[in-house]
Structure formats: structure tokens, C-alpha cells
Write a protein that holds these residues in place. Sequence first.
Motif, PDB file in Angstrom:
ATOM      1  N   LYS A   1       0.826  -1.219   0.000  1.00 51.21           N
ATOM      2  CA  LYS A   1       0.000   0.000   0.000  1.00 51.21           C
ATOM      3  C   LYS A   1       0.856   1.264   0.000  1.00 51.21           C
ATOM      4  CE  LYS A   1      -3.501   0.543   2.763  1.00 51.21           C
ATOM      5  NZ  LYS A   1      -4.458   0.519   3.885  1.00 51.21           N
ATOM      6  N   LYS A   2       2.067   1.154   0.526  1.00 48.52           N
ATOM      7  CA  LYS A   2       3.015   2.261   0.671  1.00 48.52           C
ATOM      8  C   LYS A   2       2.576   3.193   1.800  1.00 48.52           C
ATOM      9  CE  LYS A   2       4.832   1.861  -3.852  1.00 48.52           C
ATOM     10  NZ  LYS A   2       5.463   2.430  -4.960  1.00 48.52           N
ATOM     11  N   ALA A   3       3.443   4.119   2.130  1.00 47.32           N
ATOM     12  CA  ALA A   3       3.195   5.039   3.239  1.00 47.32           C
ATOM     13  C   ALA A   3       1.962   5.892   2.965  1.00 47.32           C
ATOM     14  CB  ALA A   3       4.418   5.926   3.464  1.00 47.32           C
TER      15      ALA A   3
ATOM     16  N   PHE B   1       3.404  21.158   8.011  1.00 45.81           N
ATOM     17  CA  PHE B   1       3.997  20.028   7.317  1.00 45.81           C
ATOM     18  C   PHE B   1       4.212  20.407   5.862  1.00 45.81           C
ATOM     19  CE2 PHE B   1       3.867  16.103   4.909  1.00 45.81           C
ATOM     20  CZ  PHE B   1       4.686  15.278   5.634  1.00 45.81           C
ATOM     21  N   ASN B   2       5.343  20.007   5.303  1.00 48.02           N
ATOM     22  CA  ASN B   2       5.692  20.341   3.929  1.00 48.02           C
ATOM     23  C   ASN B   2       5.513  19.088   3.056  1.00 48.02           C
ATOM     24  OD1 ASN B   2       6.885  21.125   1.539  1.00 48.02           O
ATOM     25  ND2 ASN B   2       8.610  22.141   2.524  1.00 48.02           N
ATOM     26  N   VAL B   3       4.677  19.187   2.042  1.00 49.59           N
ATOM     27  CA  VAL B   3       4.394  18.056   1.158  1.00 49.59           C
ATOM     28  C   VAL B   3       5.644  17.557   0.449  1.00 49.59           C
ATOM     29  CG1 VAL B   3       3.007  17.283  -0.805  1.00 49.59           C
ATOM     30  CG2 VAL B   3       2.045  18.885   0.807  1.00 49.59           C
ATOM     31  N   GLU B   4       6.618  18.413   0.216  1.00 45.73           N
ATOM     32  CA  GLU B   4       7.854  18.016  -0.459  1.00 45.73           C
ATOM     33  C   GLU B   4       8.642  16.978   0.349  1.00 45.73           C
ATOM     34  OE1 GLU B   4       9.952  21.623  -1.316  1.00 45.73           O
ATOM     35  OE2 GLU B   4       8.382  22.354  -2.652  1.00 45.73           O
ATOM     36  N   TRP B   5       8.385  16.901   1.661  1.00 45.23           N
ATOM     37  CA  TRP B   5       9.055  15.888   2.482  1.00 45.23           C
ATOM     38  C   TRP B   5       8.659  14.482   2.051  1.00 45.23           C
ATOM     39  CZ3 TRP B   5       7.622  18.718   7.646  1.00 45.23           C
ATOM     40  CH2 TRP B   5       8.435  19.837   7.784  1.00 45.23           C
ATOM     41  N   PHE B   6       7.460  14.316   1.499  1.00 43.57           N
ATOM     42  CA  PHE B   6       7.036  12.999   0.991  1.00 43.57           C
ATOM     43  C   PHE B   6       7.945  12.543  -0.149  1.00 43.57           C
ATOM     44  CE2 PHE B   6       2.383  13.854   2.335  1.00 43.57           C
ATOM     45  CZ  PHE B   6       2.563  13.202   3.541  1.00 43.57           C
ATOM     46  N   ASP B   7       8.356  13.487  -1.007  1.00 47.16           N
ATOM     47  CA  ASP B   7       9.231  13.145  -2.126  1.00 47.16           C
ATOM     48  C   ASP B   7      10.640  12.800  -1.647  1.00 47.16           C
ATOM     49  OD1 ASP B   7       7.136  13.630  -3.914  1.00 47.16           O
ATOM     50  OD2 ASP B   7       7.651  15.766  -4.032  1.00 47.16           O
ATOM     51  N   LYS B   8      11.101  13.514  -0.647  1.00 43.88           N
ATOM     52  CA  LYS B   8      12.454  13.303  -0.131  1.00 43.88           C
ATOM     53  C   LYS B   8      12.550  12.055   0.742  1.00 43.88           C
ATOM     54  CE  LYS B   8      16.229  15.906   1.904  1.00 43.88           C
ATOM     55  NZ  LYS B   8      16.678  17.164   2.461  1.00 43.88           N
ATOM     56  N   TYR B   9      11.466  11.749   1.472  1.00 43.48           N
ATOM     57  CA  TYR B   9      11.447  10.602   2.394  1.00 43.48           C
ATOM     58  C   TYR B   9      10.228   9.731   2.081  1.00 43.48           C
ATOM     59  CZ  TYR B   9      14.513  13.829   4.906  1.00 43.48           C
ATOM     60  OH  TYR B   9      15.510  14.701   5.244  1.00 43.48           O
ATOM     61  N   PRO B  10      10.360   8.743   1.199  1.00 47.11           N
ATOM     62  CA  PRO B  10       9.202   7.926   0.800  1.00 47.11           C
ATOM     63  C   PRO B  10       8.593   7.115   1.946  1.00 47.11           C
ATOM     64  CG  PRO B  10      11.193   7.286  -0.418  1.00 47.11           C
ATOM     65  CD  PRO B  10      11.569   8.394   0.495  1.00 47.11           C
ATOM     66  N   TRP B  11       9.322   6.913   3.015  1.00 39.80           N
ATOM     67  CA  TRP B  11       8.835   6.173   4.182  1.00 39.80           C
ATOM     68  C   TRP B  11       7.963   7.028   5.090  1.00 39.80           C
ATOM     69  CZ3 TRP B  11      10.553   9.080   8.144  1.00 39.80           C
ATOM     70  CH2 TRP B  11      11.747   9.782   7.982  1.00 39.80           C
TER      71      TRP B  11
ATOM     72  N   LEU C   1       6.863   4.664   8.347  1.00 37.29           N
ATOM     73  CA  LEU C   1       6.228   3.371   8.079  1.00 37.29           C
ATOM     74  C   LEU C   1       7.158   2.209   8.412  1.00 37.29           C
ATOM     75  CD1 LEU C   1       3.913   1.634   6.948  1.00 37.29           C
ATOM     76  CD2 LEU C   1       4.945   1.919   4.690  1.00 37.29           C
ATOM     77  N   CYS C   2       8.401   2.265   7.988  1.00 39.70           N
ATOM     78  CA  CYS C   2       9.335   1.151   8.210  1.00 39.70           C
ATOM     79  C   CYS C   2       9.604   0.924   9.692  1.00 39.70           C
ATOM     80  CB  CYS C   2      10.639   1.395   7.473  1.00 39.70           C
ATOM     81  SG  CYS C   2      10.413   1.481   5.700  1.00 39.70           S
ATOM     82  N   CYS C   3       9.749   1.996  10.445  1.00 42.76           N
ATOM     83  CA  CYS C   3      10.001   1.842  11.879  1.00 42.76           C
ATOM     84  C   CYS C   3       8.759   1.313  12.592  1.00 42.76           C
ATOM     85  CB  CYS C   3      10.468   3.154  12.494  1.00 42.76           C
ATOM     86  SG  CYS C   3      12.128   3.604  11.943  1.00 42.76           S
TER      87      CYS C   3
ATOM     88  N   TYR D   1      10.380   6.521  20.386  1.00 46.49           N
ATOM     89  CA  TYR D   1       9.118   6.196  19.734  1.00 46.49           C
ATOM     90  C   TYR D   1       8.554   7.354  18.910  1.00 46.49           C
ATOM     91  CZ  TYR D   1       9.283   2.270  22.937  1.00 46.49           C
ATOM     92  OH  TYR D   1       9.672   1.152  23.606  1.00 46.49           O
ATOM     93  N   THR D   2       9.321   8.395  18.698  1.00 41.84           N
ATOM     94  CA  THR D   2       8.785   9.578  18.045  1.00 41.84           C
ATOM     95  C   THR D   2       8.194   9.273  16.678  1.00 41.84           C
ATOM     96  OG1 THR D   2      10.381  10.955  19.203  1.00 41.84           O
ATOM     97  CG2 THR D   2       9.327  11.920  17.279  1.00 41.84           C
ATOM     98  N   PHE D   3       8.917   8.573  15.833  1.00 35.38           N
ATOM     99  CA  PHE D   3       8.444   8.339  14.464  1.00 35.38           C
ATOM    100  C   PHE D   3       7.635   7.057  14.308  1.00 35.38           C
ATOM    101  CE2 PHE D   3      11.577  11.574  13.650  1.00 35.38           C
ATOM    102  CZ  PHE D   3      11.011  12.303  12.625  1.00 35.38           C
ATOM    103  N   SER D   4       7.564   6.231  15.340  1.00 36.32           N
ATOM    104  CA  SER D   4       6.820   4.984  15.203  1.00 36.32           C
ATOM    105  C   SER D   4       5.556   4.944  16.049  1.00 36.32           C
ATOM    106  CB  SER D   4       7.710   3.790  15.559  1.00 36.32           C
ATOM    107  OG  SER D   4       8.166   3.907  16.888  1.00 36.32           O
ATOM    108  N   THR D   5       5.520   5.674  17.159  1.00 42.06           N
ATOM    109  CA  THR D   5       4.371   5.595  18.052  1.00 42.06           C
ATOM    110  C   THR D   5       3.770   6.968  18.363  1.00 42.06           C
ATOM    111  OG1 THR D   5       5.390   3.677  19.087  1.00 42.06           O
ATOM    112  CG2 THR D   5       3.572   4.681  20.266  1.00 42.06           C
ATOM    113  N   GLU D   6       4.609   7.881  18.834  1.00 40.35           N
ATOM    114  CA  GLU D   6       4.118   9.179  19.295  1.00 40.35           C
ATOM    115  C   GLU D   6       3.829  10.153  18.159  1.00 40.35           C
ATOM    116  OE1 GLU D   6       7.139  10.495  21.964  1.00 40.35           O
ATOM    117  OE2 GLU D   6       6.798   8.843  23.356  1.00 40.35           O
TER     118      GLU D   6
END
Length: 192
Positions: A94-96, A116-126, A139-141, A155-160
Motif C-alpha cells: 500500500k506504501k506510506a 507540514f511540507n508536502v515536499e518531504w514525501f518526495d524526499k522521504y518515501p517512508w 512506516l518502516c520503523c 518512539y517519536t516516528f513509530s508511536t508518538e
Amino acid sequence: MKPHPKQVLIGKFFKRKFQEFDDVDGSPNIGNDVQEQDDDDDDNFGLNIPSTSSPSILHTIDFNDLHSDPLDRPPIASYHPNQRDDIRRHYLVKKAFQPRNHNFPFKAYNGKPRRFNVEWFDKYPWLEYSINVDKAYCLCCYLFKETVGNQGGRYTFSTEGFCNWSKPCALKEHVGKVDSYHNKAMQKSDSC
């Protein structure tokens, strides 16, 4: 004759799932089974016997019902171990979750409006974004943090969730160096 205490203890850990039948007369083969004890005898011989928890129960999962928004997802460890790889594969296909057309709200940081900057999606696909709480996740974490440990941001990017839009350098710090926990999670997602 009362069964040996060790046989009773083993009987509390293991429950028979089916009855075996003797091939000769078709009757149940219970010759080696320990007889059930009365319920008022709760002697565990000094041991704490753990109760069954929900991850040990195998449930049927409809992949269409898995949540896209990171906030709504239960922890990957809450799923049965035999189903985790299938769930991981489903999320990777499904992807991020990246709602690019969303109107991201502004927050004030030191008197300056940030969002939030939409361009971050292009730079970081996860990178994923939760519309419900205005936070970013990895997503990966989320999928592999149980197998590779906790990264520097805990847990910042995976839970919080991450929401300090004035510090986009935190995204790069999350990725870290070649042997970082995030990169280990990325390797696991690539091999899944």
C-alpha cells in the motif's frame, strides 16, 4: 491415586486440543492423560503461570480493514506472530500514507507559522502523515521496530508522532547513518 505434582503443573500449561482415539475399539485414548482437578485447588507450586494474551490468539484478518492513518493502527506486536509478516507486506504494498492534497494546518513556532511540507514525501518515501493529529510517522520503523530495536528518537516516528515542523532536520537525523535503526528497518522492508 493422586497424580504427581509435576504432571499437574504441565497440565496447567498445556491443554489438549483434540481427543485421540484408540484404533482397536474406537474409544478415547486417555490412559496417559492426567485427570482434571477440582477448581478449588489452585496450587501453582509457587510459580506464576502467565495467562494467554491476545497476540497468542490467531484471528482472521481482512486486509481491507487495516487502517491507513498511522494514528489508528494498533502496534504491530499486537498481531499474532504468524500474521505479522503478511500484515507488513500488505502495508508495504500500500506504501506510506501520504495525503498530498490535504490542507495541512499551521502552528506557531517562535511566532512564525509553520506546517507540514508536502515536499518531504518526495524526499522521504517512508514518511507518513496522520490527518487526525497533524503528526508524521515512519512506516518502516512502525513495521519493524520490534525486530531492530529503538532508534535514537525512541518512539517519536513509530508511536508518538513527529510534529515540530520548524525542525525538518529531525527527519534526516531519524534516518541516521548507515547502521542506524531506521536503516535496519528499511533493509528489512526491502527484503520483505
